[in-house]
Design a protein around this motif. Structure first.
Motif, mmCIF file in Angstrom:
data_model
loop_
_atom_site.group_PDB
_atom_site.id
_atom_site.type_symbol
_atom_site.label_atom_id
_atom_site.label_comp_id
_atom_site.label_asym_id
_atom_site.label_seq_id
_atom_site.Cartn_x
_atom_site.Cartn_y
_atom_site.Cartn_z
ATOM 1 N N HIS A 5 0.806 -1.212 0.000
ATOM 2 C CA HIS A 5 0.000 0.000 0.000
ATOM 3 C C HIS A 5 0.843 1.266 0.000
ATOM 4 N N SER A 31 0.989 5.652 -3.229
ATOM 5 C CA SER A 31 -0.002 4.660 -2.844
ATOM 6 C C SER A 31 -1.063 4.654 -3.935
ATOM 7 N N ALA A 34 -4.138 7.691 -5.420
ATOM 8 C CA ALA A 34 -4.027 9.020 -4.804
ATOM 9 C C ALA A 34 -2.777 9.702 -5.335
ATOM 10 N N ASP A 136 -4.008 13.496 1.746
ATOM 11 C CA ASP A 136 -4.629 12.414 0.991
ATOM 12 C C ASP A 136 -4.567 11.105 1.780
ATOM 13 N N LYS A 137 -3.871 10.091 1.263
ATOM 14 C CA LYS A 137 -3.866 8.779 1.916
ATOM 15 C C LYS A 137 -2.811 8.661 3.011
ATOM 16 N N GLU A 158 0.667 5.409 6.022
ATOM 17 C CA GLU A 158 -0.354 5.193 5.001
ATOM 18 C C GLU A 158 -1.599 4.630 5.685
ATOM 19 N N HIS A 159 -2.749 5.257 5.433
ATOM 20 C CA HIS A 159 -3.936 4.944 6.219
ATOM 21 C C HIS A 159 -4.439 3.524 6.034
#
Length: 260
Positions: A5, A31, A34, A136-137, A158-159
């Motif tokens: 990811h 990622s 995005a 963003d992510k 990274e979410h």
């Protein structure tokens, strides 16, 4: 790519100055689905970025504003504004030290005394130490570190996957680097002084020995040593880090991609 990811691509890793075949500092975090996150933009980074992706499809964050970390930003502004077929379709985000709009605006101003306003193509916000920013992510948290000008180390998460990356920026030894890197999957750490800091100017940079000690104290899963000038011994620098950190160590080189 399917299995990860977050991907780190090293665009340039040479310390203090660009080297033959190696731009100065530039690290692309991406990622799927995005815009990317570009950490620093030293001389030569934009050329390498063009080989990887659309240069306009990225947010830009700066650890600090020494020339080897930001000089290509003025060229990115030209691309974003004036490319005849692929100019930026909208604004991206830019984060950095408080004086970023002034310092970088002077690089791209037509007026010798003027400051070019980036607001048409970037929305800028200054870092506040230890205040997380949603980009963003990613969540990026800056930590104030020790350098002759305002400078930050950056922690990126990274979410979707929870993958984590820490970037030292440029700094002398400080516990803030340990906090930035605590438990991360990958620690991208400068080692400008080479093997040892002995006899070097205080309050500026660290060496391979320090990078290893910080990585060990932070319990990182992987150490990537970077920002080594062309005149320093890279093998000796890595060996010095390995005397203190027994996890996997690699030298950061341009073109390297690490899936996290």
């Amino acid at each position: 790519w399917q299995s990860s990811h977050m991907r780190l691509t090293i665009l340039g890793s040479s310390g203090s100055v660009p080297a033959p075949g190696n731009p100065a500092s530039g690290y692309l975090v991406s990622s799927p689905g995005a815009p990317s996150l570009l950490m620093d933009m030293g001389p030569g980074v934009l050329a390498h970025l063009q080989e990887i992706q659309d240069p306009t499809d990225t947010h830009v964050v700066f650890s600090h504003l020494h020339t080897d970390h930001c000089a290509d930003f003025a060229s990115l502004m030209v691309w974003r504004r004036f490319h005849p077929t692929a100019a930026a379709p909208g604004r991206n985000l830019c984060f950095g030290p408080t004086d970023t709009p002034n310092r970088l605006g002077r690089l791209s101003s037509d007026d010798p005394e003027g400051v070019d306003d980036m607001e048409d193509t970037f929305a800028f916000s200054p870092w506040v130490s230890e205040q997380p920013e949603l980009i963003d992510k990613f969540t990026v948290t800056p930590y104030r570190v020790i350098h002759p000008i305002q400078a930050y180390a950056l922690r990126v998460e990274e979410h979707g996957s929870g993958a984590t990356l820490a970037y030292s920026g440029d700094s002398a030894y400080t516990d803030a680097l340990i906090e930035t890197a605590r438990g991360v999957d990958v620690f991208l750490c400068e080692a400008t002084w080479g093997e040892t800091c002995e006899g070097k100017i205080p309050g500026m940079h660290i060496c391979g020995q320090d990078a290893g000690m910080i990585a060990a104290a932070a319990g990182v899963k992987k150490l990537i040593v970077t920002h080594i000038p062309p005149w320093a011994d890279k093998d000796a620098t890595l060996a010095a880090a390995a005397r203190y950190y027994d996890g996997p160590i690699e030298l950061g080189v341009p073109g390297m991609q690490i899936d996290i």
